[in-house]
Structure formats: C-alpha cells, structure tokens
Design an enzyme around this catalytic site. Sequence first.
Site, PDB file in Angstrom:
ATOM      1  N   HIS A 188      -0.874 -34.415   4.968  1.00  0.00           N
ATOM      2  CA  HIS A 188      -1.244 -35.009   6.259  1.00  0.00           C
ATOM      3  C   HIS A 188      -0.202 -35.983   6.763  1.00  0.00           C
ATOM      4  O   HIS A 188      -0.084 -36.198   7.961  1.00  0.00           O
ATOM      5  CB  HIS A 188      -2.641 -35.626   6.188  1.00  0.00           C
ATOM      6  CG  HIS A 188      -3.696 -34.581   6.224  1.00  0.00           C
ATOM      7  ND1 HIS A 188      -4.221 -34.017   5.091  1.00  0.00           N
ATOM      8  CD2 HIS A 188      -4.252 -33.923   7.276  1.00  0.00           C
ATOM      9  CE1 HIS A 188      -5.086 -33.079   5.437  1.00  0.00           C
ATOM     10  NE2 HIS A 188      -5.117 -32.996   6.752  1.00  0.00           N
ATOM     11  N   ARG A 295      -8.422 -34.528  14.867  1.00  0.00           N
ATOM     12  CA  ARG A 295      -8.848 -34.836  13.495  1.00  0.00           C
ATOM     13  C   ARG A 295      -9.593 -36.179  13.505  1.00  0.00           C
ATOM     14  O   ARG A 295      -8.992 -37.235  13.309  1.00  0.00           O
ATOM     15  CB  ARG A 295      -7.639 -34.923  12.572  1.00  0.00           C
ATOM     16  CG  ARG A 295      -6.947 -33.590  12.282  1.00  0.00           C
ATOM     17  CD  ARG A 295      -5.790 -33.778  11.286  1.00  0.00           C
ATOM     18  NE  ARG A 295      -5.380 -32.527  10.678  1.00  0.00           N
ATOM     19  CZ  ARG A 295      -4.420 -31.744  11.145  1.00  0.00           C
ATOM     20  NH1 ARG A 295      -3.768 -32.065  12.240  1.00  0.00           N
ATOM     21  NH2 ARG A 295      -4.092 -30.623  10.515  1.00  0.00           N
ATOM     22  N   ARG A 331     -13.051 -32.152  15.828  1.00  0.00           N
ATOM     23  CA  ARG A 331     -13.557 -31.731  14.522  1.00  0.00           C
ATOM     24  C   ARG A 331     -14.316 -32.881  13.896  1.00  0.00           C
ATOM     25  O   ARG A 331     -13.846 -34.019  13.908  1.00  0.00           O
ATOM     26  CB  ARG A 331     -12.383 -31.345  13.616  1.00  0.00           C
ATOM     27  CG  ARG A 331     -12.828 -31.064  12.194  1.00  0.00           C
ATOM     28  CD  ARG A 331     -11.713 -30.555  11.345  1.00  0.00           C
ATOM     29  NE  ARG A 331     -10.813 -31.608  10.925  1.00  0.00           N
ATOM     30  CZ  ARG A 331      -9.691 -31.382  10.263  1.00  0.00           C
ATOM     31  NH1 ARG A 331      -9.324 -30.148   9.988  1.00  0.00           N
ATOM     32  NH2 ARG A 331      -8.931 -32.369   9.889  1.00  0.00           N
ATOM     33  N   GLU A 429     -11.322 -21.910   6.955  1.00  0.00           N
ATOM     34  CA  GLU A 429     -10.255 -22.395   6.079  1.00  0.00           C
ATOM     35  C   GLU A 429     -10.574 -22.177   4.604  1.00  0.00           C
ATOM     36  O   GLU A 429      -9.916 -22.734   3.737  1.00  0.00           O
ATOM     37  CB  GLU A 429      -9.925 -23.862   6.377  1.00  0.00           C
ATOM     38  CG  GLU A 429     -11.105 -24.791   6.459  1.00  0.00           C
ATOM     39  CD  GLU A 429     -10.724 -26.213   6.913  1.00  0.00           C
ATOM     40  OE1 GLU A 429      -9.535 -26.541   6.965  1.00  0.00           O
ATOM     41  OE2 GLU A 429     -11.654 -26.978   7.188  1.00  0.00           O
ATOM     42  N   ASN A 452      -3.682 -24.430   6.767  1.00  0.00           N
ATOM     43  CA  ASN A 452      -3.190 -25.298   5.687  1.00  0.00           C
ATOM     44  C   ASN A 452      -4.100 -25.168   4.466  1.00  0.00           C
ATOM     45  O   ASN A 452      -3.650 -24.950   3.344  1.00  0.00           O
ATOM     46  CB  ASN A 452      -3.162 -26.764   6.132  1.00  0.00           C
ATOM     47  CG  ASN A 452      -2.444 -26.944   7.449  1.00  0.00           C
ATOM     48  OD1 ASN A 452      -1.569 -26.161   7.778  1.00  0.00           O
ATOM     49  ND2 ASN A 452      -2.821 -27.958   8.199  1.00  0.00           N
ATOM     50  N   ASP A 453      -5.393 -25.307   4.722  1.00  0.00           N
ATOM     51  CA  ASP A 453      -6.329 -25.174   3.605  1.00  0.00           C
ATOM     52  C   ASP A 453      -6.533 -23.716   3.221  1.00  0.00           C
ATOM     53  O   ASP A 453      -6.628 -23.388   2.032  1.00  0.00           O
ATOM     54  CB  ASP A 453      -7.676 -25.826   3.954  1.00  0.00           C
ATOM     55  CG  ASP A 453      -7.630 -27.326   3.731  1.00  0.00           C
ATOM     56  OD1 ASP A 453      -7.062 -27.739   2.711  1.00  0.00           O
ATOM     57  OD2 ASP A 453      -8.124 -28.074   4.583  1.00  0.00           O
ATOM     58  N   CYS A 500      -5.392 -23.560  14.184  1.00  0.00           N
ATOM     59  CA  CYS A 500      -4.984 -24.953  14.392  1.00  0.00           C
ATOM     60  C   CYS A 500      -4.240 -25.513  13.192  1.00  0.00           C
ATOM     61  O   CYS A 500      -3.842 -26.663  13.189  1.00  0.00           O
ATOM     62  CB  CYS A 500      -6.183 -25.825  14.738  1.00  0.00           C
ATOM     63  SG  CYS A 500      -7.397 -25.911  13.418  1.00  0.00           S
TER      64      CYS A 500
HETATM   65  C1  PEP Z   1      -6.068 -26.893   8.062  1.00  0.00           C
HETATM   66  O1  PEP Z   1      -6.575 -26.966   6.936  1.00  0.00           O
HETATM   67  O2  PEP Z   1      -5.257 -26.008   8.390  1.00  0.00           O
HETATM   68  C2  PEP Z   1      -6.407 -27.882   9.089  1.00  0.00           C
HETATM   69  C3  PEP Z   1      -6.057 -27.714  10.339  1.00  0.00           C
HETATM   70  O3  PEP Z   1      -7.050 -29.022   8.704  1.00  0.00           O
HETATM   71  P1  PEP Z   1      -6.360 -30.189   7.859  1.00  0.00           P
HETATM   72  O4  PEP Z   1      -4.877 -29.922   7.836  1.00  0.00           O
HETATM   73  O5  PEP Z   1      -6.669 -31.479   8.522  1.00  0.00           O
HETATM   74  O6  PEP Z   1      -6.996 -30.049   6.528  1.00  0.00           O
HETATM   75 MG    MG Z   2      -8.251 -28.279   6.584  1.00  0.00          MG
END
Ligand code: PEP
Ligand code: MG
Length: 551
Positions: A188, A295, A331, A429, A452-453, A500
């Site tokens: 992050h 976020r 979110r 995710e 990302n997740d 996203c």
């Molecule tokens: C993700 O997981 O891709 C996402 C957008 O959420 P974060 O990066 O805040 O976990």
């Molecule tokens: Mg995420």
Amino acid sequence: MQVFNGKGVFGGVAIGKISLYRRKQNQIKRNRIEDIPAELKRFKEAKVTAIEQLKELYNRALAEVGEANAAIFEVHQMMLEDVDYLDSIINIIKTQSVNAEYAVGTTGDNFAKIFSSMEDAYMKERAADIKDISERILTVLSGGSQQVINTTEPVIILADDLAPSETVQLDKDKVLAFVTQLGSTNSHTAILARTMNIPALISVNMELNEEYDGVFAIVDGFTGTVYVDPDEETLAKMKKKQAEDLEKKALLLQLKGKENVTLDGKKIKIYANIGNANDVANVLKNDAGGIGLFRSEFLYLEKNDYPTEEEQFIVYKTVAENMAGKKVIIRTLDIGADKQVDYFNMEHEENPAMGYRAIRICLDRKEIFKTQLRALYRASAYGKISIMFPMIISVSEVLEIKEIVEEVKEELKEQGIPFSDVELGIMIETPAAVMISDLLAKEVDFFSIGTNDLTQYTLAIDRQNPKLDKIYDSHHRGVLRMIKMVADNAHANGIWMGICGELASDLSLTETFLSMGIDELSVSPSLILGLRKKVRETNVDEVKNSILEKI
Ligand code: PEP
Ligand code: MG
C-alpha cells in the site's frame, strides 16, 4: 558521488536533500529517580517546550488553513495547562519516585480512559487529544522531534520500510520521493506513492546511515537509482531527464476532455483510485470519469480513534460534491493484513493476509459497519455514490450485507434523513469469488476486480514479501483467465465490471482488457491520461482474437 540501486515503483525524477525517517518511539520505561526536584524541573521544561511548539503550529495553521482548523492547537495548549492533568503527573513523580516519562504516560492513559467512558460525544473525543498532548511531552522528554519530517523544504524520505499508517500521516507537501530498503511493488505504500504522484524506490541497497541525513541526492524512479552527492555531470543529466518527464506529462494534459475510445470505436471508462478527499484535486486535474475505488480505510488509518459517523459523512459528502455527479465508488473498511489500526486492538495473527480482515471484521463488529454505512447513505444525497465491499468469498456474505444495508436504510427513513439510490458492488479479489462470480452477479450491481489481492491469493504469494516480488507475476495466465471469467459472468448476468487493482494501469495489458470487454479501469490519478493515450491508439478488432487465444 555514491550510487545505489533498487526497484522503481513509480517513475519521475526527484532532486533534493535526504531525510532519514525517524520513527516516533515513545516506549515508556519505568525508572526509579533519586533526584526528584531535578525530574520535576525536567518535566516543567518539557511542558514549556511543548506549549511553544503548539503556539508555532497554531500560527502556521492559522496562515495556511484558517482559524477554525487552527483552533485545535489552542485547545491543546489549554489542556497542557490543565491543573488536574499537571497535578497528576507531578504527584506520580513525587510519590512514586519515578521518571517524568512514566508519570506523563500513566496520566495520559488514565485521563484518556476517563474521557472515553463519558456519554457526551464531544468529551469522548477529547480522549484522543489527551493522548496527543501526552505524546508531545514524551517526545520532547526523549529529545526527539514529534514531526517525522523535520524540515521546511521538501525532502527525499529514506526509510527501512513504511507502513500505510505512517505514509498517510506524512506531510505530503514535504515529500519529494520515497526510498525504502524493504517494501514490495504492490504494497500500500507503493500504491500511495503512485497516488501522491512522486517517485518511489523499494528494495534499495542503502544503509540507514546518519551521514546521509541532509545530503543532496537524486532519485530516478524510472531506473530505480539513487545518486547521493551527485557529480556535476550526473546532476545535469538528471535535470534534463526531469524536464523531459515533466514535458511528457504536460503533453498528456492535451488529452483532457478527450474520450477513452479505441481506433475502432470501443469505449471504456477510466476512473481514479483515491485514499482521501484531498486526492480529488488530482482526480479532476487528470480528467477521471469518476472514482473507481476510494479506499475508505485510510480515514481510519489517519486517526487515533474510530472516525465518527459525522466525520465520515463530511468526507464522503465532500468527495461526492466535488465530483459533481460523477460516479464515486467507495469501498467499505478494508483493514487487517498490512493495514493495521492500533485502536481496533486486533489480536496477533500468524497469517494476517488470510486472517481477520475487511468484510470479516465488518460482519463481526456490526456497529462499526453500520456507522460507515449510515455515513455513506447520508452522503448519497449529495452526489452519485456507489458502495463496494471487499474480500468477498461467498453469496451468504453478500446476502448478510444486503440485510444490514436494508436495516440502515430503514433507520434513516424513520429518522427522516434523505438518501439516494446507491449501486452496490463487490470486489472480486479471492479465487472463490471468481469461481462463483456467476452466482454473485445475480446479487449485486457491479464487480470490481482487486488484482493485487487476487494475484496474491491465486499464486499463493504474499504481496508484502519483497523476496517474492520477482515471482509475483500478475500476467500469470491463471490470473488473466480469472479476469476473463469474471468479465464473462458479469456480462452474461447483465451487470458491469471493472478492475481497480494496480494491474488496471499496466499498459502492456490494455489491449487484453479491451479485448475482454472490461467496462472500467480504475487507476492512480496520475496514470489516467497515459492510459487514455494507450486506449486511443488501440484497435481492438485487430488484436482481439490473437490475444484471447493466448490466455
Ligand atoms: C486489490 O486488492 O487489488 C485492491 C484494489 O485492494 P487493496 O490493494 O487495497 O487491497
Ligand atoms: Mg484488496
């Protein structure tokens, strides 16, 4: 000149002085004190210094943000003069023969507890102020400065690593670049650097040596290089590179107002990812079609206590109003894993990425969830708000969320509080959500893929682990197939879907996403116009078949 290398997670060239990131370390030890008068004097001097600091902060804030916002520093000065607070500290030093730090820490904790237990909402909130003033005296006592960045000019931050809660608390105007020894591309902090539009380097082989503090340096976010005390030739070369980069960014601004349309007429929405209301200026500057991911947990990370319904409402309302009718997808709270918030008092977990986080906390601690939902629905009367829920793994979670949403709407109706229709969506995710996306699509208005997740759970690779950054392959066919499956299931069920996660801004995949028929891509504000350029240069019909065959 010394040269160090790491990995650039956001391009750009920064030139300025290095500032070593010093963590606030107010860990309190209880020591026995022989010379009590000397300890009392030490405390009183620290108090005077703390008050001077607050006066200076008040004057600065008055000039920059006006009287109403500066008032808090006056309140803190008054609290530092409060007789009960001072008596308690002095009494502990005298009667227990202990160090001033212990007396201040104990008094701060005791008073904060008293305030938190009060009925009155205003008094309850004073608990955080008591903690704040006590921290300030503790910092003075330890000879440190409470400000993590202790300069007036913007600097290059050099740190071992930065937690999201630390990054959000930095004074953004004072940061030219981040350079960290640890960190990973999808952490992050890297995401925040992209949102802040500043060069950021991770995994840099540079010691956190005091001798670098204040030294002139250059950070090249494109190559991942740091030049400490650069020679004339390097400085000239880097200044030229910086000017070229700025020129390129200025050129992209010419795309403002243009459509996100491919050469063969396919349209896609390009939205922005943000972490707080201040990011909206950058969103508008870069001409986003809306906000694809707010976020909201950063609101919680910036604070020392739960943000109230009113505080949240004001932030969501401001964002909705500033976006003037464009879609704002917020979110709900996604804490846990790397986003730790002290006041949630979460237990230590062996495996926090797969632990108690996000919607799991919200469905467990419903009062926190409902407070946020009330704030969101109230704000919906002021713009076009959509709500999205993170870390979903089952249809039953969605049904439970919808029930709670209905309760909140009912309560607002009974209280005569206005709200508008709100689209409800979920983040996709987890591999489980992908595999049941046909079923989930029947329950919600939209999907947004958190790559990302999704990548970390699909490849079983911790996105925070720098050692695994090399094999964190977000182009893996396993991930791309999942994205395609989600797009197909969404469209077959008549809902829209977007991405996203950070992958949305990967220009080497733009053709792929367009070929899959993705409806929306949400990226850091500074990456919007580059993505628009890429879309406008693509001919989907020409590439679609060969791309989809390879997935
Ligand atoms: C993700 O997981 O891709 C996402 C957008 O959420 P974060 O990066 O805040 O976990
Ligand atoms: Mg995420």
